[in-house]
Design an enzyme around this catalytic site. Structure first.
Site, mmCIF file in Angstrom:
data_model
loop_
_atom_site.group_PDB
_atom_site.id
_atom_site.type_symbol
_atom_site.label_atom_id
_atom_site.label_comp_id
_atom_site.label_asym_id
_atom_site.label_seq_id
_atom_site.Cartn_x
_atom_site.Cartn_y
_atom_site.Cartn_z
ATOM 1 N N CYS A 120 -7.832 4.183 -1.299
ATOM 2 C CA CYS A 120 -8.447 5.071 -0.309
ATOM 3 C C CYS A 120 -9.925 4.705 -0.098
ATOM 4 O O CYS A 120 -10.217 3.653 0.458
ATOM 5 C CB CYS A 120 -8.270 6.533 -0.721
ATOM 6 S SG CYS A 120 -8.502 7.686 0.670
ATOM 7 N N HIS A 156 -2.656 6.984 -1.538
ATOM 8 C CA HIS A 156 -2.955 7.257 -2.945
ATOM 9 C C HIS A 156 -1.728 6.943 -3.786
ATOM 10 O O HIS A 156 -0.950 7.844 -4.134
ATOM 11 C CB HIS A 156 -3.389 8.715 -3.128
ATOM 12 C CG HIS A 156 -4.813 8.965 -2.773
ATOM 13 N ND1 HIS A 156 -5.834 8.881 -3.689
ATOM 14 C CD2 HIS A 156 -5.388 9.262 -1.582
ATOM 15 C CE1 HIS A 156 -6.987 9.137 -3.086
ATOM 16 N NE2 HIS A 156 -6.740 9.373 -1.809
ATOM 17 N N GLU A 197 -1.413 6.309 -6.853
ATOM 18 C CA GLU A 197 -1.411 6.941 -8.180
ATOM 19 C C GLU A 197 -0.697 8.293 -8.177
ATOM 20 O O GLU A 197 -0.277 8.784 -9.232
ATOM 21 C CB GLU A 197 -2.855 7.093 -8.695
ATOM 22 C CG GLU A 197 -3.651 8.237 -8.123
ATOM 23 C CD GLU A 197 -4.203 8.019 -6.720
ATOM 24 O OE1 GLU A 197 -4.914 8.909 -6.215
ATOM 25 O OE2 GLU A 197 -3.926 6.950 -6.136
#
Length: 257
Positions: A111, A215, A217
């Protein structure tokens, strides 16, 4: 030995007491841990030269998400819809990015981290997609769970990202209002959203410099392509040189305040 992965912290305030702290989202830590790396949180120190003692031990750098980057870093005036910025954080993370590029350390940008990497290499950004990119999808979805996938990411054939994921597309979450506009030096667009907005970049001449606008993660457990990106990153970080090279002095990015 598991590779050590540096993750920059950002300044924040503890809920309730409002005591100033440094930290970052737990999801970055656990994604690196689950992929086989050892996450190392890097605080924003006053004297950036003191980082040299720590950086010498790192095998890779994860540039995380966060607030907007100051437009002066890429030669523009602030747009009316620019969000909050932090000059000290920009200087800190740009210094880390330049160090990793100089030392040929693997980099994974996420990001803001993708945007910062592009700026570090001389590229520019859309400061606000809704007002600056005609026909854009809804890319800012802060009202939804961070793990909710909302649109497809179309991977460019022949890219490092295509080789890593083994896929042509994947579904991703989306929590951003800025994006890469002009790619920096050596930067190749690796994926786009269906509206054409850049969703991934890479530097193919480097061992591993890959960045995603989503994102990963938050979704790697449900989206295999994102899990493969973390695995490839940690694998690249584990490929240490047989003869360690001396670390060069830490240098600040051009234009650092």
């Amino acid at each position: 030995m598991r590779p050590l992965i540096g993750i920059p912290c950002h300044p924040a305030y503890r809920h309730g007491s409002q005591r100033p702290i440094y930290g970052n989202n737990r999801a970055y830590v656990h994604a690196i841990e689950d992929a086989g790396g050892v996450p190392v949180l890097i605080p924003l120190v006053h004297d950036l030269s003191t980082l040299e003692a720590l950086l010498a031990h790192l095998d890779g750098l994860l540039l995380p998400g966060g607030q907007d980057i100051q437009p002066r870093r890429y030669g523009e005036e602030p747009h009316p819809r620019l969000g909050d910025t932090d000059p000290s954080l920009d200087e800190f993370e740009l210094t880390l990015a330049h160090w990793a590029l100089q030392e040929e350390k693997p980099i994974l940008g996420i990001c803001r981290g993708m945007q910062l990497l592009n700026v570090a290499l001389g590229g520019t950004l859309y400061q606000d997609l809704e007002s600056q990119y005609a026909g854009s999808l809804r890319h800012m979805n802060q009202d939804r769970p961070r793990s909710q996938v909302v649109h497809r990411v179309l991977i460019e054939p022949g890219t490092c990202l295509a080789a890593i994921t083994g896929e042509r597309e994947f579904w991703a979450n989306s929590i951003h209002h800025q994006a890469v506009k002009e790619p920096g030096k050596g930067v190749q667009v690796a994926a786009r959203a269906e509206d054409g907005v850049v969703e991934a970049i890479e530097v193919p001449t480097r061992r591993f410099v890959v960045a995603l606008q989503c994102h990963p993660e938050e979704i790697y457990r449900q989206v295999p392509a994102c899990a493969r990106v973390f695995s490839a990153f940690i694998q690249a970080c584990g490929l240490r040189e047989a003869v360690p090279q001396p670390q060069r002095a830490l240098s600040l990015p051009v234009g650092a305040a």
